[in-house]
Design a protein around this motif. Sequence first.
Motif, PDB file in Angstrom:
ATOM      1  N   VAL A 121      -4.824  31.212 -13.945  1.00 35.31           N
ATOM      2  CA  VAL A 121      -5.584  30.845 -12.747  1.00 35.31           C
ATOM      3  C   VAL A 121      -6.042  29.393 -12.846  1.00 35.31           C
ATOM      4  O   VAL A 121      -5.941  28.631 -11.874  1.00 35.31           O
ATOM      5  N   HIS A 122      -6.528  28.994 -14.007  1.00 29.29           N
ATOM      6  CA  HIS A 122      -6.965  27.605 -14.196  1.00 29.29           C
ATOM      7  C   HIS A 122      -5.793  26.640 -14.002  1.00 29.29           C
ATOM      8  O   HIS A 122      -5.929  25.623 -13.308  1.00 29.29           O
ATOM      9  N   LYS A 123      -4.651  26.941 -14.596  1.00 27.98           N
ATOM     10  CA  LYS A 123      -3.482  26.064 -14.465  1.00 27.98           C
ATOM     11  C   LYS A 123      -3.011  25.988 -13.015  1.00 27.98           C
ATOM     12  O   LYS A 123      -2.621  24.919 -12.533  1.00 27.98           O
ATOM     13  N   LEU A 124      -3.043  27.114 -12.312  1.00 32.89           N
ATOM     14  CA  LEU A 124      -2.667  27.117 -10.903  1.00 32.89           C
ATOM     15  C   LEU A 124      -3.655  26.297 -10.076  1.00 32.89           C
ATOM     16  O   LEU A 124      -3.255  25.573  -9.153  1.00 32.89           O
ATOM     17  N   HIS A 125      -4.924  26.407 -10.403  1.00 35.67           N
ATOM     18  CA  HIS A 125      -5.944  25.651  -9.666  1.00 35.67           C
ATOM     19  C   HIS A 125      -5.720  24.145  -9.828  1.00 35.67           C
ATOM     20  O   HIS A 125      -5.784  23.392  -8.843  1.00 35.67           O
ATOM     21  N   VAL A 126      -5.456  23.696 -11.033  1.00 30.41           N
ATOM     22  CA  VAL A 126      -5.222  22.270 -11.282  1.00 30.41           C
ATOM     23  C   VAL A 126      -3.996  21.791 -10.509  1.00 30.41           C
ATOM     24  O   VAL A 126      -4.030  20.744  -9.851  1.00 30.41           O
ATOM     25  N   ARG A 127      -2.923  22.564 -10.551  1.00 29.16           N
ATOM     26  CA  ARG A 127      -1.708  22.178  -9.838  1.00 29.16           C
ATOM     27  C   ARG A 127      -1.909  22.227  -8.324  1.00 29.16           C
ATOM     28  O   ARG A 127      -1.373  21.399  -7.590  1.00 29.16           O
ATOM     29  N   SER A 128      -2.675  23.169  -7.850  1.00 27.25           N
ATOM     30  CA  SER A 128      -2.973  23.243  -6.415  1.00 27.25           C
ATOM     31  C   SER A 128      -3.774  22.028  -5.965  1.00 27.25           C
ATOM     32  O   SER A 128      -3.557  21.496  -4.873  1.00 27.25           O
ATOM     33  N   LEU A 129      -4.690  21.588  -6.802  1.00 25.85           N
ATOM     34  CA  LEU A 129      -5.473  20.403  -6.491  1.00 25.85           C
ATOM     35  C   LEU A 129      -4.580  19.164  -6.425  1.00 25.85           C
ATOM     36  O   LEU A 129      -4.725  18.337  -5.518  1.00 25.85           O
ATOM     37  N   MET A 130      -3.655  19.039  -7.382  1.00 28.55           N
ATOM     38  CA  MET A 130      -2.730  17.905  -7.367  1.00 28.55           C
ATOM     39  C   MET A 130      -1.869  17.931  -6.109  1.00 28.55           C
ATOM     40  O   MET A 130      -1.604  16.891  -5.502  1.00 28.55           O
ATOM     41  N   TYR A 131      -1.452  19.120  -5.711  1.00 31.79           N
ATOM     42  CA  TYR A 131      -0.660  19.252  -4.492  1.00 31.79           C
ATOM     43  C   TYR A 131      -1.488  18.844  -3.275  1.00 31.79           C
ATOM     44  O   TYR A 131      -1.002  18.120  -2.396  1.00 31.79           O
ATOM     45  N   THR A 147       0.836  -1.206   0.000  1.00 36.36           N
ATOM     46  CA  THR A 147       0.000   0.000   0.000  1.00 36.36           C
ATOM     47  C   THR A 147       0.870   1.255   0.000  1.00 36.36           C
ATOM     48  O   THR A 147       0.603   2.205  -0.744  1.00 36.36           O
ATOM     49  N   LEU A 148       1.903   1.273   0.833  1.00 39.31           N
ATOM     50  CA  LEU A 148       2.801   2.435   0.876  1.00 39.31           C
ATOM     51  C   LEU A 148       3.503   2.639  -0.459  1.00 39.31           C
ATOM     52  O   LEU A 148       3.648   3.780  -0.925  1.00 39.31           O
ATOM     53  N   LEU A 149       3.908   1.563  -1.081  1.00 40.62           N
ATOM     54  CA  LEU A 149       4.577   1.673  -2.379  1.00 40.62           C
ATOM     55  C   LEU A 149       3.623   2.241  -3.433  1.00 40.62           C
ATOM     56  O   LEU A 149       3.998   3.132  -4.208  1.00 40.62           O
ATOM     57  N   ALA A 150       2.389   1.765  -3.445  1.00 35.74           N
ATOM     58  CA  ALA A 150       1.406   2.265  -4.421  1.00 35.74           C
ATOM     59  C   ALA A 150       1.095   3.739  -4.178  1.00 35.74           C
ATOM     60  O   ALA A 150       1.049   4.542  -5.126  1.00 35.74           O
ATOM     61  N   ILE A 151       0.903   4.111  -2.929  1.00 37.57           N
ATOM     62  CA  ILE A 151       0.615   5.516  -2.603  1.00 37.57           C
ATOM     63  C   ILE A 151       1.796   6.395  -2.980  1.00 37.57           C
ATOM     64  O   ILE A 151       1.630   7.481  -3.541  1.00 37.57           O
ATOM     65  N   PHE A 152       2.987   5.929  -2.672  1.00 40.25           N
ATOM     66  CA  PHE A 152       4.183   6.708  -2.989  1.00 40.25           C
ATOM     67  C   PHE A 152       4.325   6.903  -4.502  1.00 40.25           C
ATOM     68  O   PHE A 152       4.703   7.979  -4.968  1.00 40.25           O
ATOM     69  N   PHE A 153       3.996   5.883  -5.266  1.00 41.59           N
ATOM     70  CA  PHE A 153       4.064   5.985  -6.722  1.00 41.59           C
ATOM     71  C   PHE A 153       3.079   7.029  -7.249  1.00 41.59           C
ATOM     72  O   PHE A 153       3.435   7.889  -8.059  1.00 41.59           O
ATOM     73  N   VAL A 154       1.828   6.964  -6.796  1.00 44.81           N
ATOM     74  CA  VAL A 154       0.811   7.939  -7.224  1.00 44.81           C
ATOM     75  C   VAL A 154       1.210   9.346  -6.785  1.00 44.81           C
ATOM     76  O   VAL A 154       1.093  10.310  -7.544  1.00 44.81           O
ATOM     77  N   GLN A 155       1.691   9.433  -5.571  1.00 51.32           N
ATOM     78  CA  GLN A 155       2.122  10.733  -5.050  1.00 51.32           C
ATOM     79  C   GLN A 155       3.280  11.284  -5.890  1.00 51.32           C
ATOM     80  O   GLN A 155       3.309  12.481  -6.202  1.00 51.32           O
ATOM     81  N   GLY A 156       4.198  10.449  -6.272  1.00 47.67           N
ATOM     82  CA  GLY A 156       5.302  10.878  -7.121  1.00 47.67           C
ATOM     83  C   GLY A 156       4.822  11.398  -8.469  1.00 47.67           C
ATOM     84  O   GLY A 156       5.324  12.407  -8.971  1.00 47.67           O
ATOM     85  N   LEU A 157       3.831  10.727  -9.046  1.00 50.38           N
ATOM     86  CA  LEU A 157       3.273  11.192 -10.321  1.00 50.38           C
ATOM     87  C   LEU A 157       2.607  12.561 -10.172  1.00 50.38           C
ATOM     88  O   LEU A 157       2.772  13.440 -11.015  1.00 50.38           O
ATOM     89  N   LEU A 158       1.855  12.742  -9.089  1.00 47.60           N
ATOM     90  CA  LEU A 158       1.182  14.021  -8.861  1.00 47.60           C
ATOM     91  C   LEU A 158       2.193  15.148  -8.653  1.00 47.60           C
ATOM     92  O   LEU A 158       2.049  16.242  -9.206  1.00 47.60           O
ATOM     93  N   ILE A 159       3.206  14.870  -7.869  1.00 48.42           N
ATOM     94  CA  ILE A 159       4.214  15.901  -7.609  1.00 48.42           C
ATOM     95  C   ILE A 159       5.002  16.207  -8.877  1.00 48.42           C
ATOM     96  O   ILE A 159       5.332  17.367  -9.152  1.00 48.42           O
TER      97      ILE A 159
END
Length: 179
Positions: free
Chosen positions: A144-154, A86-98
């Motif tokens: 603003v739209h691009k910042l909003h999308v990136r803020s959501l990913m963060y 589970t930690l590995l999967a979460i870390f992978f998704v988190q890495g993609l988002l970041i």
Amino acid sequence: MSESQTSNSQLSPNVPDSNPDPDAASRKLAFDTVMAQMTAQDRTLTNLRNRATGLFSIASFVIALSSTLGLVGAGGDKFPLWAAITLLAIFFVQGLLIMAVLWPVYFHFGPDPIQMLDPPISHTGEAPSEAMVGDLIHWSGENVHKLHVRSLMYAVSVLLLLTEVAILVAAIIAVRSFQ
């Protein structure tokens, strides 16, 4: 009528209008405002990227801590397989988002230099054209739209970090409770 009022009213037809374009002041104000917005958007994007980098460092620490606990547990305890996967999967998704937050983005930082040349505004102090101000307002909205999308990913990445920590604590409790 007083003498000063009479002399002012007599002079006004001979005084050239200092601002022949009544909308020039409002266009200049709109230009200055949208440029200030774009500067703030640039700072926001930079701050968001700095935070994402820090978040990934913390997530990496959590993963390193969990693997250390799994390898060197007290009394030879093994870290639960479910927690590791589970930690590995979460870390992978988190890495993609970041990575998506850090990825270069086509961002508008100001007017197109070509637009500034027609009509020239930089040295004459003239107000920017209505088309340029309109473009800047449009681009600021895109930013603003691009910042909003990136803020959501963060934000999702932060939630994933909290989930990682919760899973790590749950795994430690599970290992300790079965002793």
